[in-house]
Design an enzyme around this catalytic site. Structure first.
Site, PDB file in Angstrom:
ATOM      1  N   SER A 101     -16.801  75.671   8.124  1.00 52.57           N
ATOM      2  CA  SER A 101     -16.580  74.279   7.828  1.00 52.57           C
ATOM      3  C   SER A 101     -16.092  73.471   6.863  1.00 52.57           C
ATOM      4  CB  SER A 101     -18.250  74.039   7.077  1.00 52.57           C
ATOM      5  OG  SER A 101     -18.990  74.944   7.352  1.00 52.57           O
ATOM      6  N   LYS A 156     -18.103  72.200  -1.638  1.00 53.44           N
ATOM      7  CA  LYS A 156     -17.082  71.541  -0.805  1.00 53.44           C
ATOM      8  C   LYS A 156     -16.776  70.550   0.136  1.00 53.44           C
ATOM      9  CE  LYS A 156     -16.703  74.301   2.491  1.00 53.44           C
ATOM     10  NZ  LYS A 156     -17.086  75.001   3.710  1.00 53.44           N
ATOM     11  N   LYS A 186     -20.955  68.427  10.598  1.00 52.21           N
ATOM     12  CA  LYS A 186     -21.366  69.322   9.283  1.00 52.21           C
ATOM     13  C   LYS A 186     -21.101  68.812   7.805  1.00 52.21           C
ATOM     14  CE  LYS A 186     -22.285  73.245   7.801  1.00 52.21           C
ATOM     15  NZ  LYS A 186     -23.397  74.473   7.854  1.00 52.21           N
TER      16      LYS A 186
HETATM   17  P1  NDP Z   1     -17.986  83.613   2.512  1.00 47.35           P
HETATM   18  O1  NDP Z   1     -17.194  83.265   0.937  1.00 47.35           O
HETATM   19  O2  NDP Z   1     -19.159  84.487   1.943  1.00 47.35           O
HETATM   20  O3  NDP Z   1     -17.235  84.218   2.924  1.00 47.35           O
HETATM   21  C1  NDP Z   1     -15.375  83.973   2.808  1.00 47.35           C
HETATM   22  C2  NDP Z   1     -14.499  84.546   4.158  1.00 47.35           C
HETATM   23  O4  NDP Z   1     -13.413  84.409   3.710  1.00 47.35           O
HETATM   24  C3  NDP Z   1     -14.799  86.238   3.430  1.00 47.35           C
HETATM   25  O5  NDP Z   1     -14.241  87.190   4.457  1.00 47.35           O
HETATM   26  C4  NDP Z   1     -13.580  86.422   2.350  1.00 47.35           C
HETATM   27  O6  NDP Z   1     -12.779  87.689   2.627  1.00 47.35           O
HETATM   28  C5  NDP Z   1     -12.463  84.782   3.274  1.00 47.35           C
HETATM   29  N1  NDP Z   1     -11.463  84.556   2.723  1.00 47.35           N
HETATM   30  C6  NDP Z   1     -11.550  83.977   0.984  1.00 47.35           C
HETATM   31  N2  NDP Z   1     -10.328  83.432   1.244  1.00 47.35           N
HETATM   32  C7  NDP Z   1      -9.871  84.327   1.643  1.00 47.35           C
HETATM   33  C8  NDP Z   1      -7.915  83.282   2.268  1.00 47.35           C
HETATM   34  N3  NDP Z   1      -7.231  82.997   1.275  1.00 47.35           N
HETATM   35  N4  NDP Z   1      -7.319  84.489   2.545  1.00 47.35           N
HETATM   36  C9  NDP Z   1      -7.917  85.029   3.569  1.00 47.35           C
HETATM   37  N5  NDP Z   1      -9.586  85.097   3.833  1.00 47.35           N
HETATM   38  C10 NDP Z   1     -10.060  84.621   3.285  1.00 47.35           C
HETATM   39  O7  NDP Z   1     -18.451  82.907   3.331  1.00 47.35           O
HETATM   40  P2  NDP Z   1     -19.359  82.570   4.541  1.00 47.35           P
HETATM   41  O8  NDP Z   1     -19.123  83.377   5.379  1.00 47.35           O
HETATM   42  O9  NDP Z   1     -20.939  81.856   3.803  1.00 47.35           O
HETATM   43  O10 NDP Z   1     -18.822  81.034   5.053  1.00 47.35           O
HETATM   44  C11 NDP Z   1     -17.540  80.954   5.727  1.00 47.35           C
HETATM   45  C12 NDP Z   1     -18.253  79.621   5.876  1.00 47.35           C
HETATM   46  O11 NDP Z   1     -18.727  79.435   7.034  1.00 47.35           O
HETATM   47  C13 NDP Z   1     -17.367  78.530   5.216  1.00 47.35           C
HETATM   48  O12 NDP Z   1     -16.481  77.405   5.191  1.00 47.35           O
HETATM   49  C14 NDP Z   1     -18.908  77.941   4.914  1.00 47.35           C
HETATM   50  O13 NDP Z   1     -18.937  76.919   4.459  1.00 47.35           O
HETATM   51  C15 NDP Z   1     -19.728  77.943   6.523  1.00 47.35           C
HETATM   52  N6  NDP Z   1     -21.161  78.555   6.556  1.00 47.35           N
HETATM   53  C16 NDP Z   1     -21.590  79.158   6.172  1.00 47.35           C
HETATM   54  C17 NDP Z   1     -23.310  79.610   5.882  1.00 47.35           C
HETATM   55  C18 NDP Z   1     -23.918  80.523   4.988  1.00 47.35           C
HETATM   56  O14 NDP Z   1     -24.782  80.504   5.289  1.00 47.35           O
HETATM   57  N7  NDP Z   1     -23.339  81.438   5.091  1.00 47.35           N
HETATM   58  C19 NDP Z   1     -23.750  78.770   6.813  1.00 47.35           C
HETATM   59  C20 NDP Z   1     -23.369  78.081   7.371  1.00 47.35           C
HETATM   60  C21 NDP Z   1     -21.935  77.522   7.498  1.00 47.35           C
HETATM   61  P3  NDP Z   1     -12.853  88.348   1.735  1.00 47.35           P
HETATM   62  O15 NDP Z   1     -14.051  89.391   1.929  1.00 47.35           O
HETATM   63  O16 NDP Z   1     -11.658  89.388   0.766  1.00 47.35           O
HETATM   64  O17 NDP Z   1     -13.609  87.631   0.526  1.00 47.35           O
END
Ligand code: NDP
Length: 295
Positions: free
Chosen positions: A96, A240, A171
């Protein structure tokens, strides 16, 4: 079709699981390598050591990261994707994200013959597990049609929102509404608890009436009344999203005092509850301020 998936977080992991099967040839990368190793133990997928390695031979790359800042970092950082992406590859960003950053990434990649689509999702982790997410995408229709089977693996309702950035815009506004509904429903129920009305009775009536929302129908009954508060979507990520909506409103000169106030309240909630709290835990802030529980 060779697919690279970058970011196995709460929603990325179940999305990627639908691509770990024929006709896709899946390679995954995650910042915390143990999560990628665990994914490959349970699914048909290879693990890449760096983002560059993950995308080098991919036809389609999917990123699912917290915000556009991390997408930029994975693109431009050490061992980043930029120089490894092949001409003709399509990058589908399911983060998002924010519209201006998506537009600037699309322009940069376009100069290298790499296509970009912003494709945020909704429906939460349960729809992700079921392969039934809603996908709102921005970009060129001809580009999207080349990658449609990949998106259909995890998406059910798939909607073209407009040019690059339009998916992100839609979104952000959807999630601003989610945030407003969570807080306004919690405030209303706090008033009713103080007035001596059982919140379960109140929800029963509200959900048969015009005050209902996904918060009153699902989130509060299943997560607050039960005190379960499962972690499915981090509050920090919802903050965010409201922030993106508030900045869009300002840039477009649209008056949105309710969204601005909700953005402030979620900022407060994030400071109080921390980075790992779930979005529905914002209700706890309302409860604490009023010294009561909605149960
Ligand atoms: P999480 O916080 O659970 O996961 C984030 C992911 O990004 C992890 O794989 C993390 O790696 C990785 N990450 C974080 N920082 C970095 C970085 N600096 N460099 C590389 N990788 C990084 O988020 P979600 O999966 O929940 O969400 C992902 C996206 O989807 C977001 O934009 C969210 O707003 C959107 N979204 C989420 C929903 C939900 O229900 N959860 C629903 C709809 C949209 P690591 O494992 O190392 O922490």
């Amino acid at each position: 079709m060779r697919v690279a998936f970058i970011g196995l977080g709460d929603i990325g992991e179940p999305m990627a699981s639908h691509l770990a099967r024929d006709p896709f040839d899946l390679v995954v990368w995650n910042r915390t390598a143990a999560k990628a190793d665990e994914f490959a133990r349970r699914h048909k997928a290879r693990v890449a050591a760096t983002p560059a390695e993950a995308v080098r031979e991919a036809n389609v790359v999917i990123t699912c990261l917290p915000s556009s800042i991390e997408v930029e970092a994975v693109l431009h950082g050490e061992n980043g994707m930029l120089d490894a992406l092949q001409k003709g590859t399509v990058l589908i960003d399911c983060t998002s994200g924010d519209p201006p950053t998506s537009r600037s990434i699309a322009a940069e990649l376009g100069g290298r013959g790499v296509e970009f689509i912003d494709a945020p999702v909704s429906g939460g982790t349960s729809a992700a597990k079921a392969g039934a997410l809603t996908v709102m995408w921005g970009g060129e229709i001809t580009v999207f049609e080349r990658v449609r089977p990949v998106v259909e693996a995890f998406g059910k309702k798939i909607v073209h929102a407009g040019p690059v950035g339009a998916g992100d815009a839609l979104k952000a506004v959807n999630n601003a509404l989610l945030a407003v509904h969570i807080l306004s429903t919690a405030e209303g129920l706090a008033v009713l608890v103080k007035a001596g009305v059982d919140p379960k009775v109140a929800l029963d009536v509200i959900n048969a009436s015009s005050g209902r929302s996904n918060s009153s129908e699902n989130l509060i009954p299943q997560r607050v009344i039960t005190r379960a508060f499962p972690r499915t979507f981090r509050l920090a990520l919802l903050e965010k999203d409201i922030g993106i909506a508030a900045v869009m409103a300002e840039d477009l000169d649209v008056k949105t005092p309710l969204i601005s106030l909700t953005a402030e309240r979620f900022h407060e909630a994030r400071e109080k509850l921390g980075e790992q709290a779930d979005h529905v835990e914002a209700v706890k802030m309302v409860e604490e301020e009023n010294r009561l529980e909605i149960r």
